[in-house]
Design a protein around this motif. Structure first.
Motif, PDB file in Angstrom:
ATOM      1  N   ALA A   1      46.708  47.214  37.439  1.00 14.65           N
ATOM      2  CA  ALA A   1      45.617  46.240  37.298  1.00 14.65           C
ATOM      3  C   ALA A   1      44.324  46.824  37.858  1.00 14.65           C
ATOM      4  N   GLU A   2      43.236  46.648  37.118  1.00 11.22           N
ATOM      5  CA  GLU A   2      41.934  47.130  37.582  1.00 11.22           C
ATOM      6  C   GLU A   2      41.460  46.349  38.794  1.00 11.22           C
ATOM      7  N   GLY A   3      41.843  45.090  38.860  1.00  9.00           N
ATOM      8  CA  GLY A   3      41.502  44.260  40.001  1.00  9.00           C
ATOM      9  C   GLY A   3      42.468  43.100  40.095  1.00  9.00           C
ATOM     10  N   ALA A   4      42.759  42.656  41.308  1.00 11.57           N
ATOM     11  CA  ALA A   4      43.637  41.501  41.521  1.00 11.57           C
ATOM     12  C   ALA A   4      42.940  40.553  42.492  1.00 11.57           C
ATOM     13  N   PHE A   5      42.941  39.280  42.160  1.00 15.43           N
ATOM     14  CA  PHE A   5      42.120  38.306  42.876  1.00 15.43           C
ATOM     15  C   PHE A   5      42.944  37.084  43.251  1.00 15.43           C
ATOM     16  N   GLU A   6      42.451  36.335  44.223  1.00 15.39           N
ATOM     17  CA  GLU A   6      43.081  35.066  44.559  1.00 15.39           C
ATOM     18  C   GLU A   6      42.998  34.125  43.360  1.00 15.39           C
ATOM     19  N   THR A   7      43.997  33.270  43.243  1.00 17.75           N
ATOM     20  CA  THR A   7      44.036  32.317  42.139  1.00 17.75           C
ATOM     21  C   THR A   7      42.757  31.483  42.111  1.00 17.75           C
ATOM     22  N   GLY A   8      42.092  31.448  40.957  1.00 21.35           N
ATOM     23  CA  GLY A   8      40.871  30.673  40.801  1.00 21.35           C
ATOM     24  C   GLY A   8      39.599  31.410  41.131  1.00 21.35           C
ATOM     25  N   ALA A   9      39.707  32.648  41.614  1.00 27.40           N
ATOM     26  CA  ALA A   9      38.509  33.398  42.010  1.00 27.40           C
ATOM     27  C   ALA A   9      37.713  33.849  40.789  1.00 27.40           C
ATOM     28  N   ARG A  10      36.418  34.022  40.984  1.00 31.26           N
ATOM     29  CA  ARG A  10      35.545  34.486  39.914  1.00 31.26           C
ATOM     30  C   ARG A  10      35.839  35.957  39.617  1.00 31.26           C
ATOM     31  N   LEU A  11      35.979  36.294  38.340  1.00 30.78           N
ATOM     32  CA  LEU A  11      36.242  37.667  37.938  1.00 30.78           C
ATOM     33  C   LEU A  11      34.946  38.460  37.846  1.00 30.78           C
ATOM     34  N   PRO A  12      35.012  39.804  37.832  1.00 31.05           N
ATOM     35  CA  PRO A  12      33.792  40.613  37.679  1.00 31.05           C
ATOM     36  C   PRO A  12      33.048  40.310  36.377  1.00 31.05           C
ATOM     37  N   HIS A  13      33.791  39.949  35.344  1.00 31.87           N
ATOM     38  CA  HIS A  13      33.190  39.552  34.072  1.00 31.87           C
ATOM     39  C   HIS A  13      34.224  38.762  33.284  1.00 31.87           C
ATOM     40  N   ARG A  14      33.758  38.067  32.258  1.00 27.94           N
ATOM     41  CA  ARG A  14      34.688  37.317  31.425  1.00 27.94           C
ATOM     42  C   ARG A  14      35.513  38.277  30.567  1.00 27.94           C
ATOM     43  N   VAL A  15      36.685  37.809  30.168  1.00 26.20           N
ATOM     44  CA  VAL A  15      37.657  38.696  29.521  1.00 26.20           C
ATOM     45  C   VAL A  15      37.868  38.313  28.062  1.00 26.20           C
ATOM     46  N   ASP A  16      38.462  39.255  27.318  1.00 26.51           N
ATOM     47  CA  ASP A  16      38.757  39.019  25.900  1.00 26.51           C
ATOM     48  C   ASP A  16      39.951  38.099  25.709  1.00 26.51           C
ATOM     49  N   ALA A  17      40.904  38.149  26.638  1.00 29.40           N
ATOM     50  CA  ALA A  17      42.112  37.334  26.494  1.00 29.40           C
ATOM     51  C   ALA A  17      42.676  36.994  27.864  1.00 29.40           C
ATOM     52  N   VAL A  18      43.334  35.860  27.925  1.00 30.10           N
ATOM     53  CA  VAL A  18      44.046  35.429  29.139  1.00 30.10           C
ATOM     54  C   VAL A  18      45.499  35.171  28.762  1.00 30.10           C
ATOM     55  N   LEU A  19      46.415  35.686  29.587  1.00 28.39           N
ATOM     56  CA  LEU A  19      47.840  35.406  29.406  1.00 28.39           C
ATOM     57  C   LEU A  19      48.245  34.378  30.451  1.00 28.39           C
TER      58      LEU A  19
END
Length: 320
Positions: free
Chosen positions: A199-217
């Motif tokens: 993973a390029e980055g792993a965050f706490e649940t609900g945290a803001r990502l570095p940018h929006r993504v193309d897909a969410v699983l």
């Protein structure tokens, strides 16, 4: 033969219905074959079966287990495709689709019977334990990524709930395929492990990502749904294959879904052809399933307790 099976249904305390002991040898109707099981992996489906979801009391006792790798009557090393029916191979063309343990006895036993059509060769590069992890959780992740999300190398994907079988598979497969993978978890150790797996980055649940993504699983459900929707780019795709925290999120985010033209796609398991592709992908690229722990079949209850408590990262495998 020795087996781990559902003897009773208990919606509130599912492990109360789990028994270990002797069960009859499997019958092999025309077009079916018996496989000597070498390894089988646990799925949340097994816990749901003990709660009576997809399994009626009239079918008890039912040997649990969807996934297995083993040896056929000719000595070939094989992997089992878990879905029976809908194709007509070995069961008749009108039988509805089901997964092992819903209508037919499962893989947590010394032997299991399946239609011959459901048997695939095991790549020599994979151990029995590794191969046994693939047919449900890893196949689900493969289909979510490459069929239903439709992502390509360089695209970005958020995987909710790092540590679960499907989520772990999605991180490993996505990284191996050249995707930019982000993951979430409430647990710091699981976030660190997700990054170790690619993973390029792993965050706490609900945290803001570095940018929006193309897909969410999405496999968590209610607890992460709003975050999943808000994390998507305009036109992005949310693929859902489970809802372990509940199926009814407090906010459906419908305004955001239609205004940003987001796609919401349901995903269940995968095809036999996709499993064959997954096996070949793992063999060719050196991808290996993440195994949390390996236990002998007579210690199956420990594995169920571990999975029920969420105290794992990757798959629990039972060996015969």
């Amino acid at each position: 033969m020795f087996a781990a099976y559902a003897a009773r249904i208990d919606k509130d305390q599912p492990l109360n219905g789990l028994e270990l002991g002797e069960r009859p040898e499997p019958e092999t109707p025309p077009g079916w074959t018996a496989i000597d099981v070498k390894a089988a992996s646990l799925n949340h489906h097994d816990l749901w079966s003990l709660r009576g979801v997809g399994l009626g009391e009239d079918l008890l006792p039912m040997i649990l287990g969807c996934d297995a790798a083993g040896v056929d009557a000719d000595g070939n090393e094989v992997v089992l495709y878990s879905v029976v029916g809908a194709t007509g191979h070995g069961v008749g063309p009108r039988e509805p689709r089901s997964i092992l343990t819903e209508r037919y006895q499962g893989t947590f036993a010394e032997r299991v019977a399946v239609p011959q059509w459901n048997v695939l060769p095991k790549p020599k590069e994979l151990s029995f334990e590794e191969a046994a992890c693939l047919p449900t959780a890893w196949l689900t992740a493969y289909r979510m990524l490459f069929t239903n999300a439709g992502v390509r190398p360089g695209d970005s994907v958020l995987v909710q709930g790092a540590g679960g079988g499907v989520a772990t598979a999605a991180i490993v497969l996505g990284a191996a395929a050249g995707l930019r993978v982000f993951a979430t978890s409430r647990d710091e150790a699981k976030r660190h492990r997700a990054e170790e797996l690619g993973a390029e980055g792993a965050f706490e649940t609900g945290a803001r990502l570095p940018h929006r993504v193309d897909a969410v699983l999405e496999t968590v459900g209610a607890a992460t749904w709003s975050h999943s929707v808000k994390s998507l780019k305009p036109g992005g795709t949310l693929v859902i294959s489970g809802a372990t925290s509940g199926p009814n999120p407090p906010a459906a985010e419908l305004n955001r879904i239609f205004f940003l033209e987001l796609k919401v796609v349901g995903s269940t398991m995968g095809s036999k052809e996709e499993l064959d592709s997954l096996l070949k992908f793992c063999a060719a690229k050196g991808v290996r399933p993440v195994i949390d722990s390996t236990l002998p079949l007579d210690r199956a209850r420990e594995g169920f307790e571990k999975m029920a408590g969420g105290d794992l990262f990757g798959k629990v495998v039972l060996t015969v």
